[in-house]
Design a protein around this motif. Structure first.
Motif, PDB file in Angstrom:
ATOM      1  N   UNK A 140      -7.705 -16.544   1.649  1.00 29.76           N
ATOM      2  CA  UNK A 140      -7.366 -15.202   2.145  1.00 29.76           C
ATOM      3  C   UNK A 140      -8.260 -14.153   1.501  1.00 29.76           C
ATOM      4  N   UNK A 141      -8.490 -14.266   0.208  1.00 25.72           N
ATOM      5  CA  UNK A 141      -9.386 -13.319  -0.464  1.00 25.72           C
ATOM      6  C   UNK A 141     -10.780 -13.348   0.159  1.00 25.72           C
ATOM      7  N   UNK A 142     -11.271 -14.510   0.467  1.00 23.96           N
ATOM      8  CA  UNK A 142     -12.595 -14.605   1.100  1.00 23.96           C
ATOM      9  C   UNK A 142     -12.600 -13.977   2.485  1.00 23.96           C
ATOM     10  N   UNK A 143     -11.596 -14.309   3.277  1.00 24.05           N
ATOM     11  CA  UNK A 143     -11.544 -13.778   4.637  1.00 24.05           C
ATOM     12  C   UNK A 143     -11.397 -12.261   4.654  1.00 24.05           C
ATOM     13  N   UNK A 144     -10.679 -11.724   3.685  1.00 21.38           N
ATOM     14  CA  UNK A 144     -10.443 -10.276   3.640  1.00 21.38           C
ATOM     15  C   UNK A 144     -11.463  -9.538   2.776  1.00 21.38           C
ATOM     16  N   UNK A 145     -12.318 -10.289   2.095  1.00 22.50           N
ATOM     17  CA  UNK A 145     -13.305  -9.713   1.184  1.00 22.50           C
ATOM     18  C   UNK A 145     -12.612  -8.905   0.079  1.00 22.50           C
ATOM     19  N   UNK A 146     -11.623  -9.559  -0.544  1.00 20.11           N
ATOM     20  CA  UNK A 146     -10.854  -8.940  -1.627  1.00 20.11           C
ATOM     21  C   UNK A 146     -10.828  -9.881  -2.828  1.00 20.11           C
ATOM     22  N   UNK A 147     -10.189  -9.433  -3.884  1.00 23.65           N
ATOM     23  CA  UNK A 147      -9.990 -10.265  -5.070  1.00 23.65           C
ATOM     24  C   UNK A 147      -8.575  -9.997  -5.591  1.00 23.65           C
ATOM     25  N   UNK A 148      -7.587 -10.228  -4.739  1.00 21.37           N
ATOM     26  CA  UNK A 148      -6.209  -9.886  -5.039  1.00 21.37           C
ATOM     27  C   UNK A 148      -5.468 -11.024  -5.719  1.00 21.37           C
ATOM     28  N   UNK A 149      -4.457 -10.642  -6.516  1.00 21.32           N
ATOM     29  CA  UNK A 149      -3.517 -11.637  -7.016  1.00 21.32           C
ATOM     30  C   UNK A 149      -2.450 -11.824  -5.930  1.00 21.32           C
ATOM     31  N   UNK A 150      -1.488 -12.687  -6.183  1.00 22.26           N
ATOM     32  CA  UNK A 150      -0.508 -13.002  -5.133  1.00 22.26           C
ATOM     33  C   UNK A 150       0.323 -11.792  -4.711  1.00 22.26           C
ATOM     34  N   UNK A 151       0.718 -10.946  -5.644  1.00 19.25           N
ATOM     35  CA  UNK A 151       1.514  -9.766  -5.274  1.00 19.25           C
ATOM     36  C   UNK A 151       0.695  -8.782  -4.446  1.00 19.25           C
ATOM     37  N   UNK A 152      -0.550  -8.564  -4.851  1.00 13.05           N
ATOM     38  CA  UNK A 152      -1.413  -7.667  -4.081  1.00 13.05           C
ATOM     39  C   UNK A 152      -1.668  -8.241  -2.691  1.00 13.05           C
ATOM     40  N   UNK A 153      -1.851  -9.563  -2.614  1.00 10.56           N
ATOM     41  CA  UNK A 153      -2.109 -10.187  -1.313  1.00 10.56           C
ATOM     42  C   UNK A 153      -0.883 -10.106  -0.423  1.00 10.56           C
ATOM     43  N   UNK A 154       0.298 -10.274  -0.994  1.00 11.15           N
ATOM     44  CA  UNK A 154       1.512 -10.157  -0.180  1.00 11.15           C
ATOM     45  C   UNK A 154       1.583  -8.768   0.444  1.00 11.15           C
ATOM     46  N   UNK A 155       1.255  -7.736  -0.323  1.00  7.18           N
ATOM     47  CA  UNK A 155       1.243  -6.371   0.208  1.00  7.18           C
ATOM     48  C   UNK A 155       0.159  -6.218   1.273  1.00  7.18           C
ATOM     49  N   UNK A 156      -1.005  -6.789   1.035  1.00  6.74           N
ATOM     50  CA  UNK A 156      -2.090  -6.722   2.022  1.00  6.74           C
ATOM     51  C   UNK A 156      -1.683  -7.437   3.306  1.00  6.74           C
ATOM     52  N   UNK A 157      -0.974  -8.537   3.178  1.00  4.57           N
ATOM     53  CA  UNK A 157      -0.547  -9.283   4.363  1.00  4.57           C
ATOM     54  C   UNK A 157       0.476  -8.492   5.181  1.00  4.57           C
ATOM     55  N   UNK A 158       1.277  -7.694   4.522  1.00 10.04           N
ATOM     56  CA  UNK A 158       2.209  -6.836   5.262  1.00 10.04           C
ATOM     57  C   UNK A 158       1.431  -5.809   6.078  1.00 10.04           C
ATOM     58  N   UNK A 159       0.346  -5.269   5.518  1.00 13.57           N
ATOM     59  CA  UNK A 159      -0.522  -4.352   6.265  1.00 13.57           C
ATOM     60  C   UNK A 159      -1.218  -5.092   7.397  1.00 13.57           C
ATOM     61  N   UNK A 160      -1.648  -6.317   7.133  1.00  9.68           N
ATOM     62  CA  UNK A 160      -2.294  -7.120   8.164  1.00  9.68           C
ATOM     63  C   UNK A 160      -1.346  -7.359   9.336  1.00  9.68           C
ATOM     64  N   UNK A 161      -0.099  -7.678   9.038  1.00 12.01           N
ATOM     65  CA  UNK A 161       0.894  -7.909  10.100  1.00 12.01           C
ATOM     66  C   UNK A 161       1.020  -6.683  11.001  1.00 12.01           C
ATOM     67  N   UNK A 162       1.008  -5.511  10.415  1.00 10.88           N
ATOM     68  CA  UNK A 162       1.061  -4.278  11.202  1.00 10.88           C
ATOM     69  C   UNK A 162      -0.211  -4.132  12.043  1.00 10.88           C
ATOM     70  N   UNK A 163      -1.370  -4.455  11.447  1.00 14.55           N
ATOM     71  CA  UNK A 163      -2.666  -4.346  12.125  1.00 14.55           C
ATOM     72  C   UNK A 163      -2.732  -5.218  13.381  1.00 14.55           C
ATOM     73  N   UNK A 164      -2.182  -6.427  13.344  1.00 19.64           N
ATOM     74  CA  UNK A 164      -2.281  -7.348  14.485  1.00 19.64           C
ATOM     75  C   UNK A 164      -1.047  -7.361  15.383  1.00 19.64           C
ATOM     76  N   UNK A 165      -0.051  -6.554  15.067  1.00 22.11           N
ATOM     77  CA  UNK A 165       1.226  -6.633  15.778  1.00 22.11           C
ATOM     78  C   UNK A 165       1.078  -6.454  17.287  1.00 22.11           C
ATOM     79  N   UNK A 166       0.229  -5.565  17.731  1.00 25.00           N
ATOM     80  CA  UNK A 166       0.064  -5.328  19.171  1.00 25.00           C
ATOM     81  C   UNK A 166      -0.436  -6.582  19.890  1.00 25.00           C
ATOM     82  N   UNK A 167      -1.257  -7.381  19.194  1.00 28.52           N
ATOM     83  CA  UNK A 167      -1.826  -8.569  19.818  1.00 28.52           C
ATOM     84  C   UNK A 167      -1.016  -9.828  19.504  1.00 28.52           C
ATOM     85  N   UNK A 168      -0.696 -10.036  18.261  1.00 28.09           N
ATOM     86  CA  UNK A 168      -0.055 -11.284  17.846  1.00 28.09           C
ATOM     87  C   UNK A 168       1.454 -11.168  17.669  1.00 28.09           C
TER      88      UNK A 168
END
Length: 179
Positions: free
Chosen positions: A37-65
């Protein structure tokens, strides 16, 4: 953060699943290690930061997915794609002729390695074929110029049938297959 890379990867995986198993409007669970996930998102997050990023991702793709959920245990994340997401991939993605042709051949019980490799050459003049000296698989095959895709195909002749695994380049490199 590059949500487009992750969205494309999810769509590619769902499309591959639909080509293999057929389309069904159903919930799909995909599992990603934190490193991927860090590679795909070009980040260097720990698990808590990634969980928060994934919540933003879910909002980003909600219209399509559709409405997605993300959970994790330690550094392994589960992305739960809604039935609307599987329907979106089925109805809105361009037919991947290479992947369709490849899966059609490799799915046959009597397929030969030569026939499978022909599918790569049918779709590109820039095919890398390697026979690694490891016990994990017999062939590493990919398109050197990334066209029609950038995945690494690890192909194994198991005698009675041929199987494969498909990885991103970085995930493949992380596996460090022993020679």
């Amino acid at each position: 953060m590059n949500f487009l890379n992750l969205e494309k990867n999810i769509i590619d995986i769902v499309q591959e699943q639909q080509l293999k198993l057929g389309y069904r409007k159903e919930i799909i669970r995909l599992y990603y290690p934190l490193l991927s996930l860090n590679r795909l998102l070009d980040t260097n997050y720990d698990t808590n930061q990634m969980q928060a990023a994934m919540e933003s991702f879910c909002f980003f793709v909600q219209e399509r997915l559709g409405q997605m959920e993300v959970t994790h245990q330690k550094d392994r994340f589960c992305l739960i794609i809604s039935a609307q997401g599987s329907e979106y991939v089925h109805e809105h993605t361009k037919d991947d002729t290479f992947l369709r042709d490849f899966i059609d051949v490799i799915s046959r019980h009597n397929a030969s390695m030569e026939e499978i490799l022909q599918q790569f050459h049918k779709h590109s003049n820039h095919v890398h074929v390697e026979q690694p000296q490891n016990a994990e698989f017999n062939y590493l095959v990919y398109f050197e110029d990334g066209i029609p895709d950038n995945y690494r195909y690890c192909i194994t002749d198991e005698g009675c049938h041929i199987s494969y695994h498909r990885f991103t380049e970085d995930d493949y490199n992380d596996l460090q297959f022993e020679g």
